[in-house]
Design a protein around this motif. Structure first.
Motif, PDB file in Angstrom:
ATOM      1  N   LEU A 128       5.567  -0.202  -9.435  1.00 63.29           N
ATOM      2  CA  LEU A 128       6.564   0.306  -8.874  1.00 63.29           C
ATOM      3  C   LEU A 128       6.780   1.645  -9.385  1.00 63.29           C
ATOM      4  N   LEU A 129       6.742   2.073 -10.555  1.00 61.43           N
ATOM      5  CA  LEU A 129       6.875   3.397 -11.324  1.00 61.43           C
ATOM      6  C   LEU A 129       6.041   4.441 -10.887  1.00 61.43           C
ATOM      7  N   ALA A 130       4.891   4.019 -10.742  1.00 59.49           N
ATOM      8  CA  ALA A 130       3.772   4.883 -10.132  1.00 59.49           C
ATOM      9  C   ALA A 130       2.740   4.462  -9.264  1.00 59.49           C
ATOM     10  N   PRO A 131       3.396   4.324  -7.804  1.00 61.42           N
ATOM     11  CA  PRO A 131       2.623   3.690  -6.949  1.00 61.42           C
ATOM     12  C   PRO A 131       1.298   4.241  -6.796  1.00 61.42           C
ATOM     13  N   THR A 132       0.222   3.453  -6.387  1.00 63.80           N
ATOM     14  CA  THR A 132      -0.951   3.639  -6.161  1.00 63.80           C
ATOM     15  C   THR A 132      -1.166   3.646  -4.899  1.00 63.80           C
ATOM     16  N   ALA A 133      -2.483   3.894  -4.372  1.00 62.51           N
ATOM     17  CA  ALA A 133      -2.743   3.644  -2.739  1.00 62.51           C
ATOM     18  C   ALA A 133      -2.885   2.212  -2.323  1.00 62.51           C
ATOM     19  N   PHE A 134      -2.630   1.340  -3.420  1.00 61.96           N
ATOM     20  CA  PHE A 134      -2.696  -0.251  -3.092  1.00 61.96           C
ATOM     21  C   PHE A 134      -1.418  -0.699  -3.258  1.00 61.96           C
ATOM     22  N   ALA A 135      -0.144  -0.008  -3.138  1.00 63.76           N
ATOM     23  CA  ALA A 135       1.229  -0.577  -3.089  1.00 63.76           C
ATOM     24  C   ALA A 135       1.389  -1.269  -1.680  1.00 63.76           C
ATOM     25  N   PRO A 136       0.979  -0.735  -0.754  1.00 58.23           N
ATOM     26  CA  PRO A 136       1.131  -1.845   0.534  1.00 58.23           C
ATOM     27  C   PRO A 136       0.433  -3.183   0.403  1.00 58.23           C
ATOM     28  N   THR A 137      -0.605  -3.286  -0.372  1.00 60.92           N
ATOM     29  CA  THR A 137      -1.108  -4.618  -0.650  1.00 60.92           C
ATOM     30  C   THR A 137       0.093  -5.422  -1.314  1.00 60.92           C
ATOM     31  N   LEU A 138       0.730  -4.717  -2.215  1.00 61.95           N
ATOM     32  CA  LEU A 138       1.650  -5.652  -2.928  1.00 61.95           C
ATOM     33  C   LEU A 138       2.942  -5.841  -2.154  1.00 61.95           C
ATOM     34  N   VAL A 139       3.386  -4.975  -1.236  1.00 64.03           N
ATOM     35  CA  VAL A 139       4.267  -5.277  -0.307  1.00 64.03           C
ATOM     36  C   VAL A 139       4.073  -6.211   0.604  1.00 64.03           C
ATOM     37  N   HIS A 140       2.914  -6.185   1.450  1.00 67.43           N
ATOM     38  CA  HIS A 140       2.665  -7.073   2.496  1.00 67.43           C
ATOM     39  C   HIS A 140       2.147  -8.424   2.192  1.00 67.43           C
ATOM     40  N   LYS A 141       1.364  -8.543   0.904  1.00 69.24           N
ATOM     41  CA  LYS A 141       0.670  -9.770   0.612  1.00 69.24           C
ATOM     42  C   LYS A 141       1.689 -10.785  -0.243  1.00 69.24           C
TER      43      LYS A 141
END
Length: 227
Positions: A128-141
């Motif tokens: 959350l503090l330093a989003p990576t390119a994989f933040a959408p995975t956390l959001v969607h899944k």
């Protein structure tokens, strides 16, 4: 005489090896600890495998790549904060929606503020503090399916349609204290706000009181707008 021409069953039809499942889970747990300590950029497959006591090829074998391992860690991390299956069971119960909300908030508070908090908390905070390119995975899944469950409960409380700004904002505002509790360093909670580390059930009750007042105000505002 045995039939030597019989074709072996395909891999998908064979039973899973218990030791393979155990290795995968071991990798996931150790990777979570390493990613929590070092972050995505500095964590290496070599260190993860060394600490897990497995061959370096295990990451690719069980997850496909280090990136896919990190995606699995993100989903697992959020699962430890909020378990979708438990939320769905609470939401489907024949009880007052505020009681459902309290049950879920209490679970979040205990997982976020407990002194022996799971590594999942730190992984989620880092992302959350330093989003990576994989933040959408956390959001969607991970986040989106649970947000839908929460929206259903808040809909019952407010009596507003799902597309109402009041409903969506109400859910976001209600979850913000949970996020603040998750992200607040333990030293700050213990030294500046010691009541945040005391009776966690009482803390969840106060969070619900705080949220309930705001939700009531939003319900009054947006109900009047639809008349």
């Amino acid at each position: 005489m045995p039939n030597s021409s019989r074709v072996p069953a395909p891999a998908s039809a064979r039973s899973k090896r218990p030791d393979g499942d155990a290795t995968r889970q071991q990798l996931l747990d150790v990777a979570g600890q390493v990613f929590a300590e070092r972050g995505y950029a500095d964590a290496t497959s070599k260190e993860i495998c060394a600490r897990a006591g497995v061959n370096l090829a295990a990451v690719n074998y069980h997850f496909g790549s280090r990136d896919q391992l990190y995606e699995a860690v993100l989903v697992e991390a959020h699962h430890h904060l909020l378990k979708l299956e438990e939320m769905q069971a609470v939401a489907s119960a024949d009880t007052d929606p505020r009681a459902k909300l309290r049950t879920i908030l209490t679970g979040i508070v205990h997982r976020a503020a407990a002194p022996d908090a799971h590594w999942g908390s730190r992984v989620v905070i880092r992302e959350l503090l330093a989003p990576t390119a994989f933040a959408p995975t956390l959001v969607h899944k991970a986040i989106a399916p649970k947000a839908q469950v929460m929206l259903g409960i808040v809909t019952q409380i407010l009596g507003l349609p799902p597309d109402s700004p009041g409903l969506q904002r109400g859910l976001f505002f209600m979850m913000s204290p949970c996020l603040a509790l998750l992200m607040a360093p333990r030293a700050m909670r213990e030294n500046l706000f010691p009541s945040l580390s005391g009776d966690l059930d009482s803390l969840a009750d106060d969070m619900l009181r705080y949220a309930d007042a705001g939700l009531a105000a939003l319900a009054a505002q947006y109900s009047s707008n639809t008349r």
